[in-house]
Design a protein around this motif. Structure first.
Motif, PDB file in Angstrom:
ATOM      1  N   ILE A 215       0.862  -0.986   0.130  1.00  0.00           N
ATOM      2  CA  ILE A 215      -0.135  -0.083  -0.037  1.00  0.00           C
ATOM      3  C   ILE A 215       0.934   0.807  -0.216  1.00  0.00           C
ATOM      4  O   ILE A 215       2.028   1.484   0.069  1.00  0.00           O
ATOM      5  CB  ILE A 215      -1.260  -0.025   1.490  1.00  0.00           C
ATOM      6  N   ASN A 216       0.765   2.170  -0.536  1.00  0.00           N
ATOM      7  CA  ASN A 216       1.353   3.698  -0.267  1.00  0.00           C
ATOM      8  C   ASN A 216       0.444   4.562   0.257  1.00  0.00           C
ATOM      9  O   ASN A 216      -0.886   4.969   0.337  1.00  0.00           O
ATOM     10  CB  ASN A 216       1.019   4.353  -1.529  1.00  0.00           C
TER      11      ASN A 216
ATOM     12  N   ILE B  70       1.793   7.345   2.216  1.00  0.00           N
ATOM     13  CA  ILE B  70       0.992   8.728   0.564  1.00  0.00           C
ATOM     14  C   ILE B  70       1.730   8.544   0.375  1.00  0.00           C
ATOM     15  O   ILE B  70       2.646   7.526  -0.254  1.00  0.00           O
ATOM     16  CB  ILE B  70       2.153   9.618   1.815  1.00  0.00           C
ATOM     17  N   GLY B  71       1.116   9.185  -1.240  1.00  0.00           N
ATOM     18  CA  GLY B  71       2.269   9.627  -2.661  1.00  0.00           C
ATOM     19  C   GLY B  71       1.295   8.272  -3.520  1.00  0.00           C
ATOM     20  O   GLY B  71       1.439   7.289  -2.888  1.00  0.00           O
ATOM     21  N   GLU B  72       0.914   8.810  -4.606  1.00  0.00           N
ATOM     22  CA  GLU B  72      -0.010   7.991  -5.690  1.00  0.00           C
ATOM     23  C   GLU B  72       0.460   8.201  -6.905  1.00  0.00           C
ATOM     24  O   GLU B  72       0.476   9.292  -6.929  1.00  0.00           O
ATOM     25  CB  GLU B  72      -1.309   7.592  -5.597  1.00  0.00           C
ATOM     26  N   HIS B  73       1.877   7.184  -7.668  1.00  0.00           N
ATOM     27  CA  HIS B  73       2.088   7.948  -8.754  1.00  0.00           C
ATOM     28  C   HIS B  73       3.062   8.675  -8.901  1.00  0.00           C
ATOM     29  O   HIS B  73       3.091   9.646 -10.363  1.00  0.00           O
ATOM     30  CB  HIS B  73       0.887   8.032 -10.117  1.00  0.00           C
ATOM     31  N   THR B  74       3.887   9.252  -7.627  1.00  0.00           N
ATOM     32  CA  THR B  74       3.997  10.646  -7.567  1.00  0.00           C
ATOM     33  C   THR B  74       5.995  10.057  -7.954  1.00  0.00           C
ATOM     34  O   THR B  74       6.860  10.951  -7.828  1.00  0.00           O
ATOM     35  CB  THR B  74       4.251  11.071  -6.301  1.00  0.00           C
ATOM     36  N   ASP B  75       5.698   8.657  -7.428  1.00  0.00           N
ATOM     37  CA  ASP B  75       7.466   8.643  -7.682  1.00  0.00           C
ATOM     38  C   ASP B  75       8.265   8.737  -8.781  1.00  0.00           C
ATOM     39  O   ASP B  75       9.330   8.620  -8.317  1.00  0.00           O
ATOM     40  CB  ASP B  75       7.303   6.703  -6.757  1.00  0.00           C
TER      41      ASP B  75
ATOM     42  N   VAL C  53       7.252   9.009  -1.368  1.00  0.00           N
ATOM     43  CA  VAL C  53       5.988   9.025  -1.253  1.00  0.00           C
ATOM     44  C   VAL C  53       6.324   7.648  -0.277  1.00  0.00           C
ATOM     45  O   VAL C  53       7.543   7.414   0.494  1.00  0.00           O
ATOM     46  CB  VAL C  53       6.140   7.426  -2.548  1.00  0.00           C
ATOM     47  N   LEU C  54       5.715   6.456   0.808  1.00  0.00           N
ATOM     48  CA  LEU C  54       5.854   5.943   1.399  1.00  0.00           C
ATOM     49  C   LEU C  54       4.495   4.375   1.252  1.00  0.00           C
ATOM     50  O   LEU C  54       4.168   4.546   2.207  1.00  0.00           O
ATOM     51  CB  LEU C  54       5.207   6.315   2.710  1.00  0.00           C
ATOM     52  N   PRO C  55       5.642   4.011   0.624  1.00  0.00           N
ATOM     53  CA  PRO C  55       5.191   2.319  -0.003  1.00  0.00           C
ATOM     54  C   PRO C  55       5.176   1.780   1.793  1.00  0.00           C
ATOM     55  O   PRO C  55       6.630   1.397   2.503  1.00  0.00           O
ATOM     56  CB  PRO C  55       5.474   1.937  -0.662  1.00  0.00           C
TER      57      PRO C  55
END
Length: 68
Positions: free
Chosen positions: A10-11, A13-18, A24-26
């Motif tokens: 899961i992400n 924070i961040g979605e499609h930003t990496d 992002v924090l997966p």
């Protein structure tokens, strides 16, 4: 048959930003998707089976057509 596993994540924070230099924090989760691929003995017949949902979908590759 070939058995493959895709681990869950899961992400937080961040979605499609990496890939846009964002933050992002997966995190890994204890879920996964498993898929087995094998021959049915028929050249064009396929079956998709969901063990969790108890469902099956059979189709013939020769009968697939584009969605218009």
């Amino acid at each position: 048959p070939i058995l493959v596993k895709a681990p869950g994540r899961i992400n937080l924070i961040g979605e499609h930003t990496d890939y846009n230099n964002g933050f992002v924090l997966p995190a890994a989760v204890d879920q996964a998707i498993y898929m087995a691929i094998g021959s049915s003995g028929h050249a064009s017949k396929c079956a998709l089976i969901s063990l969790d949902m108890g469902e099956r979908y059979d189709f013939d590759l020769n009968e697939i057509s584009p969605i218009v």
